[in-house]
Design a protein around this motif. Structure first.
Motif, mmCIF file in Angstrom:
data_model
loop_
_atom_site.group_PDB
_atom_site.id
_atom_site.type_symbol
_atom_site.label_atom_id
_atom_site.label_comp_id
_atom_site.label_asym_id
_atom_site.label_seq_id
_atom_site.Cartn_x
_atom_site.Cartn_y
_atom_site.Cartn_z
ATOM 1 N N MET A 143 -3.256 -3.923 -2.606
ATOM 2 C CA MET A 143 -3.708 -4.381 -3.913
ATOM 3 C C MET A 143 -2.836 -3.742 -5.000
ATOM 4 O O MET A 143 -2.507 -2.568 -4.927
ATOM 5 N N SER A 144 -2.509 -4.523 -6.000
ATOM 6 C CA SER A 144 -1.684 -3.966 -7.076
ATOM 7 C C SER A 144 -2.575 -3.236 -8.079
ATOM 8 O O SER A 144 -3.795 -3.234 -7.960
ATOM 9 N N ALA A 145 -1.946 -2.623 -9.055
ATOM 10 C CA ALA A 145 -2.700 -1.872 -10.052
ATOM 11 C C ALA A 145 -3.542 -2.832 -10.892
ATOM 12 O O ALA A 145 -3.102 -3.914 -11.251
ATOM 13 N N GLU A 146 -4.759 -2.384 -11.195
ATOM 14 C CA GLU A 146 -5.707 -3.215 -11.936
ATOM 15 C C GLU A 146 -6.025 -2.524 -13.267
ATOM 16 O O GLU A 146 -6.473 -1.371 -13.275
ATOM 17 N N VAL A 147 -5.785 -3.209 -14.385
ATOM 18 C CA VAL A 147 -6.104 -2.628 -15.695
ATOM 19 C C VAL A 147 -7.594 -2.817 -15.959
ATOM 20 O O VAL A 147 -8.096 -3.944 -16.000
ATOM 21 N N LEU A 148 -8.331 -1.721 -16.105
ATOM 22 C CA LEU A 148 -9.779 -1.763 -16.304
ATOM 23 C C LEU A 148 -10.145 -1.785 -17.781
ATOM 24 O O LEU A 148 -11.196 -2.299 -18.161
ATOM 25 N N ARG A 149 -9.282 -1.211 -18.602
ATOM 26 C CA ARG A 149 -9.573 -1.149 -20.043
ATOM 27 C C ARG A 149 -8.250 -0.990 -20.786
ATOM 28 O O ARG A 149 -7.398 -0.203 -20.374
ATOM 29 N N ARG A 150 -8.112 -1.749 -21.818
ATOM 30 C CA ARG A 150 -6.942 -1.578 -22.692
ATOM 31 C C ARG A 150 -7.400 -1.910 -24.103
ATOM 32 O O ARG A 150 -7.716 -3.053 -24.408
ATOM 33 N N ASP A 151 -7.497 -0.885 -24.959
ATOM 34 C CA ASP A 151 -7.856 -1.114 -26.357
ATOM 35 C C ASP A 151 -7.030 -0.170 -27.219
ATOM 36 O O ASP A 151 -6.017 0.358 -26.757
ATOM 37 N N ASP A 152 -7.457 0.071 -28.449
ATOM 38 C CA ASP A 152 -6.657 0.902 -29.352
ATOM 39 C C ASP A 152 -6.617 2.363 -28.928
ATOM 40 O O ASP A 152 -5.758 3.115 -29.373
ATOM 41 N N ASP A 153 -7.576 2.780 -28.102
ATOM 42 C CA ASP A 153 -7.663 4.187 -27.710
ATOM 43 C C ASP A 153 -7.114 4.463 -26.317
ATOM 44 O O ASP A 153 -6.362 5.410 -26.114
ATOM 45 N N VAL A 154 -7.556 3.652 -25.352
ATOM 46 C CA VAL A 154 -7.401 4.007 -23.940
ATOM 47 C C VAL A 154 -6.753 2.871 -23.158
ATOM 48 O O VAL A 154 -7.058 1.694 -23.395
ATOM 49 N N VAL A 155 -5.859 3.256 -22.256
ATOM 50 C CA VAL A 155 -5.424 2.336 -21.206
ATOM 51 C C VAL A 155 -5.856 2.971 -19.881
ATOM 52 O O VAL A 155 -5.436 4.089 -19.559
ATOM 53 N N LEU A 156 -6.718 2.273 -19.149
ATOM 54 C CA LEU A 156 -7.238 2.803 -17.891
ATOM 55 C C LEU A 156 -6.888 1.834 -16.765
ATOM 56 O O LEU A 156 -7.229 0.647 -16.836
ATOM 57 N N THR A 157 -6.197 2.355 -15.757
ATOM 58 C CA THR A 157 -5.701 1.530 -14.655
ATOM 59 C C THR A 157 -6.174 2.134 -13.344
ATOM 60 O O THR A 157 -6.261 3.360 -13.217
ATOM 61 N N ARG A 158 -6.464 1.273 -12.374
ATOM 62 C CA ARG A 158 -6.904 1.738 -11.056
ATOM 63 C C ARG A 158 -5.921 1.272 -9.985
ATOM 64 O O ARG A 158 -5.516 0.103 -9.975
ATOM 65 N N LEU A 159 -5.571 2.161 -9.076
ATOM 66 C CA LEU A 159 -4.826 1.792 -7.865
ATOM 67 C C LEU A 159 -5.636 2.240 -6.664
ATOM 68 O O LEU A 159 -6.280 3.291 -6.706
ATOM 69 N N VAL A 160 -5.589 1.493 -5.596
ATOM 70 C CA VAL A 160 -6.266 1.875 -4.369
ATOM 71 C C VAL A 160 -5.197 2.348 -3.376
ATOM 72 O O VAL A 160 -4.255 1.618 -3.081
#
Ligand SMILES: [Zn+2]
Ligand SMILES: [Zn+2]
Length: 234
Positions: free
Chosen positions: A1-18
């Motif tokens: 599975m490729s990296a999945e962006v869970l949140r991207r806004d003005d504050d935070v970029v949160l990405t998940r990799l398995v």
């Protein structure tokens, strides 16, 4: 599975990799303004983690805890990016257990699971070196973000959760449907339940819970089950 962006806004970029044989979640927790990023639980496969970073600066490798499946890319990540490694001091005993088990059995401690038959003897991907200690209530600076650190012992004595606004990275402390397992040496069910109760009673229901394995949940969805988990005893 490729990296999945869970949140991207003005504050935070949160990405998940398995990553890795236990399908551990590695999270990239980044400041949206500066690009500075903490790699939380670099479990395996440093080249894929580095590719997902896409040139963003790594300010720390942060361990929710020191079980082998959460640390196997720490050494390679530190070598490539020169980032400090951050963990709670109580995790030194956990890593010592992991190495002792590997020496005694030729395999990591898989807990309830079994390593695949005929699997080669693993090579530790971390030398156990920690550059700075995480402590409850002492925020972690990631660019302009102040990430809250919560000491949540039980699954292991030095387990921590990390909170950036409405996103909470829980390691193996809290999953959809209950606390993390406590069948390991150094684990304790009553202790993890106290930690989970603290999270679920103090955090807003909208907070998203991102565990160390598998999909996310929310504080509000899990809160009503606390008593049931306590009764079932795991
Ligand atoms: Zn664990
Ligand atoms: Zn795990």
């Amino acid at each position: 599975m490729s990296a999945e962006v869970l949140r991207r806004d003005d504050d935070v970029v949160l990405t998940r990799l398995v990553v890795g044989p236990l399908r551990t979640n590695t999270y990239l927790l980044g400041c949206a303004r500066t690009g500075d990023t903490a790699v939380v639980d670099p479990g395996d496969d440093e080249p894929r983690i580095t590719a997902a970073l896409a040139g963003r600066r790594v300010v720390a490798a942060v361990l929710t805890h020191a079980h082998w499946d959460h640390v196997q890319a720490v050494g390679a990540l530190r070598a490539r990016h020169g980032c400090p490694v951050l963990a709670h001091p109580a995790e030194a005993a956990v890593w010592a257990h992991e190495l002792a088990h590997l020496r005694a059995h030729g395999q990591w401690d898989w807990g309830q699971d079994r390593p695949p038959a005929g699997a080669p003897t693993p090579v530790p991907g971390w030398d156990g070196h920690v550059d700075a200690a995480l402590a409850d209530g002492v925020p972690l600076a990631v660019g302009r973000l102040a990430v809250d650190v919560l000491h949540t012992p039980g699954h292991t004595p030095g387990s921590v959760c990390l909170r950036a606004g409405d996103d909470l990275l829980t390691g193996d402390t809290l999953f959809p449907g209950g606390p993390g397992l406590t069948g390991w040496p150094l684990s304790d069910f009553a202790t993890v339940m106290a930690s989970v109760e603290r999270l679920l009673s103090s955090l807003p229901g909208a907070v998203r819970v991102h565990p160390g394995h598998g999909p996310a949940t929310t504080v509000g969805r899990e809160r009503p089950s606390l008593e049931q988990w306590r009764r079932r005893g795991w």
